[in-house]
Design a protein around this motif. Structure first.
Motif, mmCIF file in Angstrom:
data_model
loop_
_atom_site.group_PDB
_atom_site.id
_atom_site.type_symbol
_atom_site.label_atom_id
_atom_site.label_comp_id
_atom_site.label_asym_id
_atom_site.label_seq_id
_atom_site.Cartn_x
_atom_site.Cartn_y
_atom_site.Cartn_z
ATOM 1 N N GLY A 72 53.671 41.886 45.029
ATOM 2 C CA GLY A 72 54.519 41.429 46.124
ATOM 3 C C GLY A 72 55.956 41.356 45.650
ATOM 4 N N SER A 73 56.786 40.609 46.356
ATOM 5 C CA SER A 73 58.207 40.530 46.013
ATOM 6 C C SER A 73 58.435 39.879 44.651
ATOM 7 N N ALA A 74 57.480 39.065 44.199
ATOM 8 C CA ALA A 74 57.596 38.407 42.887
ATOM 9 C C ALA A 74 56.998 39.250 41.773
ATOM 10 N N GLY A 75 56.578 40.478 42.115
ATOM 11 C CA GLY A 75 55.939 41.340 41.124
ATOM 12 C C GLY A 75 54.430 41.290 41.280
ATOM 13 N N VAL A 76 53.742 41.385 40.165
ATOM 14 C CA VAL A 76 52.285 41.390 40.193
ATOM 15 C C VAL A 76 51.770 39.970 40.432
ATOM 16 N N ASN A 77 50.804 39.854 41.354
ATOM 17 C CA ASN A 77 50.094 38.602 41.561
ATOM 18 C C ASN A 77 48.970 38.598 40.524
ATOM 19 N N ARG A 78 49.180 37.869 39.435
ATOM 20 C CA ARG A 78 48.253 37.931 38.299
ATOM 21 C C ARG A 78 46.847 37.465 38.664
ATOM 22 N N THR A 79 46.741 36.511 39.575
ATOM 23 C CA THR A 79 45.422 36.036 39.999
ATOM 24 C C THR A 79 44.678 37.146 40.735
ATOM 25 N N ALA A 80 45.378 37.798 41.675
ATOM 26 C CA ALA A 80 44.754 38.888 42.439
ATOM 27 C C ALA A 80 44.385 40.055 41.520
ATOM 28 N N LEU A 81 45.274 40.367 40.577
ATOM 29 C CA LEU A 81 45.000 41.477 39.662
ATOM 30 C C LEU A 81 43.812 41.140 38.761
ATOM 31 N N SER A 82 43.778 39.913 38.270
ATOM 32 C CA SER A 82 42.662 39.478 37.427
ATOM 33 C C SER A 82 41.342 39.615 38.175
ATOM 34 N N GLU A 83 41.332 39.203 39.438
ATOM 35 C CA GLU A 83 40.112 39.309 40.244
ATOM 36 C C GLU A 83 39.717 40.768 40.462
ATOM 37 N N ALA A 84 40.718 41.649 40.510
ATOM 38 C CA ALA A 84 40.449 43.071 40.749
ATOM 39 C C ALA A 84 39.874 43.785 39.527
ATOM 40 N N VAL A 85 40.156 43.262 38.330
ATOM 41 C CA VAL A 85 39.735 43.989 37.122
ATOM 42 C C VAL A 85 38.726 43.253 36.250
ATOM 43 N N LEU A 86 38.675 41.932 36.310
ATOM 44 C CA LEU A 86 37.816 41.173 35.408
ATOM 45 C C LEU A 86 36.352 41.533 35.609
ATOM 46 N N GLY A 87 35.693 41.905 34.531
ATOM 47 C CA GLY A 87 34.286 42.278 34.596
ATOM 48 C C GLY A 87 34.039 43.705 35.042
ATOM 49 N N ASP A 88 35.097 44.479 35.295
ATOM 50 C CA ASP A 88 34.984 45.879 35.728
ATOM 51 C C ASP A 88 35.685 46.745 34.677
ATOM 52 N N ASP A 89 34.907 47.329 33.765
ATOM 53 C CA ASP A 89 35.490 48.079 32.650
ATOM 54 C C ASP A 89 36.338 49.258 33.102
ATOM 55 N N ALA A 90 35.898 49.949 34.136
ATOM 56 C CA ALA A 90 36.663 51.110 34.620
ATOM 57 C C ALA A 90 38.017 50.663 35.165
ATOM 58 N N ALA A 91 38.019 49.570 35.925
ATOM 59 C CA ALA A 91 39.275 49.044 36.472
ATOM 60 C C ALA A 91 40.182 48.562 35.347
ATOM 61 N N MET A 92 39.604 47.886 34.358
ATOM 62 C CA MET A 92 40.397 47.404 33.222
ATOM 63 C C MET A 92 41.014 48.587 32.468
ATOM 64 N N ASN A 93 40.258 49.646 32.307
ATOM 65 C CA ASN A 93 40.781 50.842 31.634
ATOM 66 C C ASN A 93 41.941 51.460 32.412
ATOM 67 N N ARG A 94 41.828 51.478 33.752
ATOM 68 C CA ARG A 94 42.922 52.002 34.580
ATOM 69 C C ARG A 94 44.181 51.162 34.402
ATOM 70 N N LEU A 95 43.997 49.837 34.405
ATOM 71 C CA LEU A 95 45.132 48.932 34.236
ATOM 72 C C LEU A 95 45.773 49.119 32.858
ATOM 73 N N GLU A 96 44.941 49.196 31.830
ATOM 74 C CA GLU A 96 45.468 49.360 30.471
ATOM 75 C C GLU A 96 46.212 50.680 30.311
ATOM 76 N N ALA A 97 45.763 51.725 31.001
ATOM 77 C CA ALA A 97 46.439 53.021 30.932
ATOM 78 C C ALA A 97 47.842 52.956 31.543
ATOM 79 N N ILE A 98 48.044 52.005 32.439
ATOM 80 C CA ILE A 98 49.375 51.804 33.044
ATOM 81 C C ILE A 98 50.241 50.927 32.133
ATOM 82 N N VAL A 99 49.659 49.832 31.669
ATOM 83 C CA VAL A 99 50.436 48.816 30.955
ATOM 84 C C VAL A 99 50.712 49.163 29.489
ATOM 85 N N HIS A 100 49.720 49.664 28.782
ATOM 86 C CA HIS A 100 49.881 49.865 27.338
ATOM 87 C C HIS A 100 51.039 50.797 26.948
ATOM 88 N N PRO A 101 51.219 51.937 27.620
ATOM 89 C CA PRO A 101 52.372 52.780 27.245
ATOM 90 C C PRO A 101 53.717 52.083 27.470
#
Length: 197
Positions: free
Chosen positions: A58-87
């Motif tokens: 949103g306007s404040a950037g990433v909603n960390r709670t919403a993002l956590s809910e979207a990826v926690l416990g989902d390895d494929a989703a976590m891998n997608r997120l890491e591919a964005i953030v790590h570089p």
């Protein structure tokens, strides 16, 4: 320049120890802080995260709670997120190294150092550790933390015993603060020695 990876499982006191290194004049790169900047308002990865995980920004950037809910416990989703953030974090780290090129010792504060293979990119590893009961009490005292969430986070992290076994130096945090600070000072002396610890 000697590069040191500082790591430890959730609730072990790594941020406190990182601050102690910084107070002793050692430049510290905080990977979590870099992620917060990158995911904050107008952060460099916000658009890519929104594209991959619609409704998590949103306007404040990433909603960390919403993002956590979207990826926690989902390895494929976590891998997608890491591919964005790590570089993006790697680019910030490179800029940090350039800015501190004349420092004999720098610390990289990286929560998932072993889990991401980051230990292969540093000269020494310092692990922050505490008794499991102390760790649990610290983590469960955090706002919004639950036993289930804590268990999920622990499952993604190398065990404390494994981290300690792979460390060059272990800093205890289930002792008096002055004892932890003394351990940090000993570590710095050891790391600054001609052999580098």
């Amino acid at each position: 320049m000697l590069t040191v990876g500082l790591t430890g499982s959730i609730g072990m006191g790594k941020s406190t120890v990182a601050a102690m290194f910084a107070a002793e004049g050692v430049p510290v790169f905080d990977a979590d802080a870099a992620v917060h900047r990158l995911q904050g308002p107008a952060g460099a990865v916000v658009a890519a995260i929104e594209a991959a995980f619609p409704g998590t920004t949103g306007s404040a950037g990433v909603n960390r709670t919403a993002l956590s809910e979207a990826v926690l416990g989902d390895d494929a989703a976590m891998n997608r997120l890491e591919a964005i953030v790590h570089p993006a974090v790697a680019a910030e780290r490179a800029a940090f190294v350039t800015a501190h090129a004349d420092s004999p010792l720098v610390v990289f504060d990286i929560p998932l150092l072993f889990e991401t293979g980051g230990d292969a990119r540093v000269d020494r590893v310092v692990v922050v550790s505490a008794d499991a009961a102390v760790q649990r009490a610290r983590v469960l005292a955090r706002p919004g933390m639950t036993e289930a969430k804590f268990s999920t986070i622990l499952a993604r992290q190398l065990s404390d015993a494994d981290k300690r076994a792979r460390a060059d130096i272990v800093i205890p945090t289930d002792v008096a603060m002055d004892d932890t600070r003394a351990a940090v000072r000993r570590a710095i002396s050891c790391l600054r020695a001609p052999t580098g610890g």
